[in-house]
Design a protein around this motif. Structure first.
Motif, PDB file in Angstrom:
ATOM      1  N   GLY A 167      -4.068 -13.511  -2.691  1.00 21.92           N
ATOM      2  CA  GLY A 167      -3.036 -12.480  -2.759  1.00 21.92           C
ATOM      3  C   GLY A 167      -3.266 -11.313  -1.822  1.00 21.92           C
ATOM      4  N   LYS A 206      -0.189  -9.262  -0.726  1.00 20.56           N
ATOM      5  CA  LYS A 206       0.368  -8.335  -1.710  1.00 20.56           C
ATOM      6  C   LYS A 206      -0.507  -7.109  -1.944  1.00 20.56           C
ATOM      7  N   LYS A 252      -1.820  -3.948  -1.126  1.00 19.97           N
ATOM      8  CA  LYS A 252      -1.586  -2.805  -0.240  1.00 19.97           C
ATOM      9  C   LYS A 252      -2.655  -1.743  -0.494  1.00 19.97           C
TER      10      LYS A 252
END
Length: 133
Positions: free
Chosen positions: A111, A114, A116
């Motif tokens: 991930g 995703k 950030k």
């Protein structure tokens, strides 16, 4: 299979662009005359063991401009990007980290897209199976 241990006494400093190989010369004991001059062989080179190395999955590494980075998780579960310097790959999908990480740092492997910087995440150990949703 040839079981004798040898040593490299010469290696070229450039890769042949036509073959993708590096010229090298090794010296071996050859008591039974099994090796012949000019013979083609495949070698397994043992460069020794690096103790206390940090290894991470290669897929956790992100290329950013001229640097390599990983996304880590701090003590508050916030995503923090880290610039790293990589070393040798071990052939099993793991890469040695020479600088940028410390033992015990939590690295995001799945991930990454995703994750950030600054966002809060819920870390799950890499060996834990994904729960069905």
């Amino acid at each position: 299979m040839y079981e004798q241990v040898g040593r490299i006494d010469f290696s070229d400093n450039r890769v042949d662009p036509k073959t993708g190989t590096i010229r090298a010369r090794a010296i071996f004991s050859n008591p039974k005359a099994q090796l012949l001059p000019g013979q083609f062989v495949r070698l397994h080179l043992d460069f020794g063991t690096i103790k206390e190395a940090i290894l991470i999955p290669e897929r956790a590494i992100v290329q950013s401009q001229a640097d390599k980075m990983v996304m880590t998780v701090d003590k508050d579960n916030k995503v923090v990007p880290r610039t790293i310097k990589t070393g040798r790959a071990n052939g099993a999908g793991l890469v040695q980290i020479e600088s940028g990480l410390q033992a015990g740092d939590t690295v995001i492997v799945e991930g990454i897209i995703k994750a950030k910087p600054g966002s809060i995440v819920k870390p799950v150990p890499a060996s834990a199976p994904q729960a069905a949703q």
